[in-house]
Design a protein around this motif. Structure first.
Motif, PDB file in Angstrom:
ATOM      1  N   ASP A  67     -38.644   7.564   0.711  1.00 18.79           N
ATOM      2  CA  ASP A  67     -37.760   7.802  -0.428  1.00 18.79           C
ATOM      3  C   ASP A  67     -37.754   9.264  -0.883  1.00 18.79           C
ATOM      4  O   ASP A  67     -36.783   9.720  -1.480  1.00 18.79           O
ATOM      5  N   LEU A  68     -38.824   9.986  -0.613  1.00 19.20           N
ATOM      6  CA  LEU A  68     -38.908  11.380  -1.052  1.00 19.20           C
ATOM      7  C   LEU A  68     -38.165  12.345  -0.128  1.00 19.20           C
ATOM      8  O   LEU A  68     -37.933  13.489  -0.500  1.00 19.20           O
ATOM      9  N   LEU A  69     -37.810  11.881   1.050  1.00 19.02           N
ATOM     10  CA  LEU A  69     -37.169  12.741   2.043  1.00 19.02           C
ATOM     11  C   LEU A  69     -35.673  12.477   2.122  1.00 19.02           C
ATOM     12  O   LEU A  69     -35.208  11.380   1.790  1.00 19.02           O
ATOM     13  N   THR A  70     -34.934  13.468   2.590  1.00 22.31           N
ATOM     14  CA  THR A  70     -33.525  13.223   2.884  1.00 22.31           C
ATOM     15  C   THR A  70     -33.465  12.247   4.054  1.00 22.31           C
ATOM     16  O   THR A  70     -34.434  12.152   4.831  1.00 22.31           O
ATOM     17  N   PRO A  71     -32.375  11.519   4.226  1.00 24.21           N
ATOM     18  CA  PRO A  71     -32.299  10.587   5.355  1.00 24.21           C
ATOM     19  C   PRO A  71     -32.579  11.234   6.711  1.00 24.21           C
ATOM     20  O   PRO A  71     -33.309  10.666   7.529  1.00 24.21           O
ATOM     21  N   ALA A  72     -32.063  12.411   6.956  1.00 22.41           N
ATOM     22  CA  ALA A  72     -32.295  13.079   8.248  1.00 22.41           C
ATOM     23  C   ALA A  72     -33.772  13.431   8.413  1.00 22.41           C
ATOM     24  O   ALA A  72     -34.352  13.204   9.483  1.00 22.41           O
ATOM     25  N   ASP A  73     -34.384  13.948   7.366  1.00 22.12           N
ATOM     26  CA  ASP A  73     -35.804  14.294   7.435  1.00 22.12           C
ATOM     27  C   ASP A  73     -36.663  13.041   7.544  1.00 22.12           C
ATOM     28  O   ASP A  73     -37.671  13.033   8.268  1.00 22.12           O
ATOM     29  N   ARG A 109     -34.657  -3.685   1.474  1.00 22.21           N
ATOM     30  CA  ARG A 109     -34.405  -2.405   2.121  1.00 22.21           C
ATOM     31  C   ARG A 109     -34.225  -2.510   3.635  1.00 22.21           C
ATOM     32  O   ARG A 109     -33.506  -1.735   4.237  1.00 22.21           O
ATOM     33  N   ILE A 110     -34.927  -3.450   4.263  1.00 23.86           N
ATOM     34  CA  ILE A 110     -34.787  -3.632   5.708  1.00 23.86           C
ATOM     35  C   ILE A 110     -33.656  -4.624   5.953  1.00 23.86           C
ATOM     36  O   ILE A 110     -33.670  -5.733   5.426  1.00 23.86           O
ATOM     37  N   LYS A 111     -32.705  -4.196   6.739  1.00 21.46           N
ATOM     38  CA  LYS A 111     -31.549  -5.031   7.049  1.00 21.46           C
ATOM     39  C   LYS A 111     -31.455  -5.232   8.556  1.00 21.46           C
ATOM     40  O   LYS A 111     -31.647  -4.291   9.327  1.00 21.46           O
ATOM     41  N   VAL A 112     -31.165  -6.461   8.952  1.00 20.88           N
ATOM     42  CA  VAL A 112     -30.981  -6.789  10.359  1.00 20.88           C
ATOM     43  C   VAL A 112     -29.515  -7.160  10.554  1.00 20.88           C
ATOM     44  O   VAL A 112     -29.008  -8.058   9.887  1.00 20.88           O
ATOM     45  N   ASN A 113     -28.844  -6.460  11.446  1.00 23.42           N
ATOM     46  CA  ASN A 113     -27.451  -6.779  11.756  1.00 23.42           C
ATOM     47  C   ASN A 113     -27.456  -8.037  12.614  1.00 23.42           C
ATOM     48  O   ASN A 113     -27.996  -8.021  13.729  1.00 23.42           O
ATOM     49  N   PRO A 114     -26.870  -9.137  12.139  1.00 24.66           N
ATOM     50  CA  PRO A 114     -26.924 -10.387  12.895  1.00 24.66           C
ATOM     51  C   PRO A 114     -26.219 -10.320  14.260  1.00 24.66           C
ATOM     52  O   PRO A 114     -26.616 -11.011  15.188  1.00 24.66           O
ATOM     53  N   ALA A 115     -25.232  -9.478  14.397  1.00 24.66           N
ATOM     54  CA  ALA A 115     -24.494  -9.388  15.660  1.00 24.66           C
ATOM     55  C   ALA A 115     -25.256  -8.584  16.708  1.00 24.66           C
ATOM     56  O   ALA A 115     -25.270  -8.943  17.884  1.00 24.66           O
ATOM     57  N   THR A 116     -25.900  -7.507  16.281  1.00 24.84           N
ATOM     58  CA  THR A 116     -26.558  -6.618  17.246  1.00 24.84           C
ATOM     59  C   THR A 116     -28.083  -6.659  17.159  1.00 24.84           C
ATOM     60  O   THR A 116     -28.749  -6.123  18.028  1.00 24.84           O
ATOM     61  N   GLU A 117     -28.614  -7.235  16.104  1.00 27.69           N
ATOM     62  CA  GLU A 117     -30.039  -7.271  15.809  1.00 27.69           C
ATOM     63  C   GLU A 117     -30.618  -5.878  15.561  1.00 27.69           C
ATOM     64  O   GLU A 117     -31.831  -5.688  15.596  1.00 27.69           O
ATOM     65  N   ALA A 118     -29.762  -4.900  15.294  1.00 27.04           N
ATOM     66  CA  ALA A 118     -30.229  -3.567  14.932  1.00 27.04           C
ATOM     67  C   ALA A 118     -30.887  -3.648  13.560  1.00 27.04           C
ATOM     68  O   ALA A 118     -30.394  -4.316  12.651  1.00 27.04           O
ATOM     69  N   VAL A 119     -32.007  -2.950  13.408  1.00 27.59           N
ATOM     70  CA  VAL A 119     -32.765  -2.970  12.158  1.00 27.59           C
ATOM     71  C   VAL A 119     -32.621  -1.604  11.488  1.00 27.59           C
ATOM     72  O   VAL A 119     -32.896  -0.570  12.105  1.00 27.59           O
ATOM     73  N   THR A 120     -32.185  -1.617  10.224  1.00 28.03           N
ATOM     74  CA  THR A 120     -32.028  -0.381   9.469  1.00 28.03           C
ATOM     75  C   THR A 120     -32.833  -0.449   8.179  1.00 28.03           C
ATOM     76  O   THR A 120     -33.214  -1.529   7.718  1.00 28.03           O
ATOM     77  N   TRP A 121     -33.089   0.725   7.626  1.00 26.30           N
ATOM     78  CA  TRP A 121     -33.790   0.872   6.349  1.00 26.30           C
ATOM     79  C   TRP A 121     -32.803   1.489   5.368  1.00 26.30           C
ATOM     80  O   TRP A 121     -32.307   2.586   5.595  1.00 26.30           O
ATOM     81  N   ARG A 122     -32.509   0.791   4.276  1.00 30.61           N
ATOM     82  CA  ARG A 122     -31.586   1.294   3.265  1.00 30.61           C
ATOM     83  C   ARG A 122     -32.292   2.350   2.424  1.00 30.61           C
ATOM     84  O   ARG A 122     -33.349   2.102   1.850  1.00 30.61           O
ATOM     85  N   CYS A 123     -31.721   3.531   2.383  1.00 31.74           N
ATOM     86  CA  CYS A 123     -32.297   4.648   1.634  1.00 31.74           C
ATOM     87  C   CYS A 123     -32.170   4.406   0.133  1.00 31.74           C
ATOM     88  O   CYS A 123     -31.354   3.608  -0.316  1.00 31.74           O
ATOM     89  N   SER A 124     -32.970   5.133  -0.635  1.00 34.40           N
ATOM     90  CA  SER A 124     -32.908   5.024  -2.095  1.00 34.40           C
ATOM     91  C   SER A 124     -31.999   6.117  -2.642  1.00 34.40           C
ATOM     92  O   SER A 124     -31.595   7.035  -1.926  1.00 34.40           O
ATOM     93  N   ALA A 125     -31.715   6.029  -3.929  1.00 31.60           N
ATOM     94  CA  ALA A 125     -30.885   7.028  -4.597  1.00 31.60           C
ATOM     95  C   ALA A 125     -31.550   8.399  -4.450  1.00 31.60           C
ATOM     96  O   ALA A 125     -32.773   8.480  -4.447  1.00 31.60           O
TER      97      ALA A 125
END
Length: 166
Positions: A67-73, A109-125
């Motif tokens: 949460d303390l870092l930019t998404p790219a970092d 925060r952790i989301k799984v795409n049901p079609a691809t099973e890709a796992v992502t982390w939703r960033c904070s504000a």
């Protein structure tokens, strides 16, 4: 995504757990390491682990650092520093113990795409509309995707478990 009711996640592999009941099954709150302790231990792992009869290390603080870092970092740090720590841990203990990241807000925060099973982390504000490509960065979207951890039949997932990250 495959699901598991098996308790193997408590003794082997790497998990990301957000359910307090699940965490309490493997450790007392006083046994949880900080992320700083984990990173300091890389290359100097202790002979004995603090939890679950020497089978488990539970670590807190990953989500706060992300949460303390930019998404790219955050994505770069996750792939360079955290993945290296996971690989070092797996190598040192020869895959015979569990590393568990305690993520209290992980369910939202952790989301799984049901079609691809890709796992992502939703960033904070203030980057709440962005997501880290969690699965690609940590396990390279390997065909052996992680499994959702279930504590009982029909329950909501308590976390994700991956037997071996490469």
């Amino acid at each position: 995504m495959r699901q598991t009711l098996d308790t193997v996640w408590q003794r082997r592999g790497t998990s990301w757990i957000w359910d307090e009941e699940a965490r309490n099954q493997v450790c007392a709150a006083s046994e949880v390491w900080s992320l700083r302790q984990l990173l300091r231990a890389v290359g100097h792992w202790p002979e004995d682990l603090p939890s679950n009869d020497n089978n488990t290390l539970v670590v807190a603080g990953l989500e706060g650092c992300l949460d303390l870092l930019t998404p790219a970092d955050a994505e770069a740090w996750l792939g360079d520093v955290i993945k290296d720590a996971i690989l070092s841990f797996q190598s040192h203990y020869e895959g015979e113990v569990a590393l568990i990241f305690w993520l209290p807000s992980g369910q939202g925060r952790i989301k799984v795409n049901p079609a691809t099973e890709a796992v992502t982390w939703r960033c904070s504000a203030p980057h709440g509309q962005e997501a880290l490509d969690f699965g690609r960065v940590l396990w390279g979207e390997a065909l052996d995707y992680p499994q959702e951890v279930l504590l009982r039949e029909g329950a909501k997932p308590a976390g994700l478990f991956h037997l071996r990250i490469t």
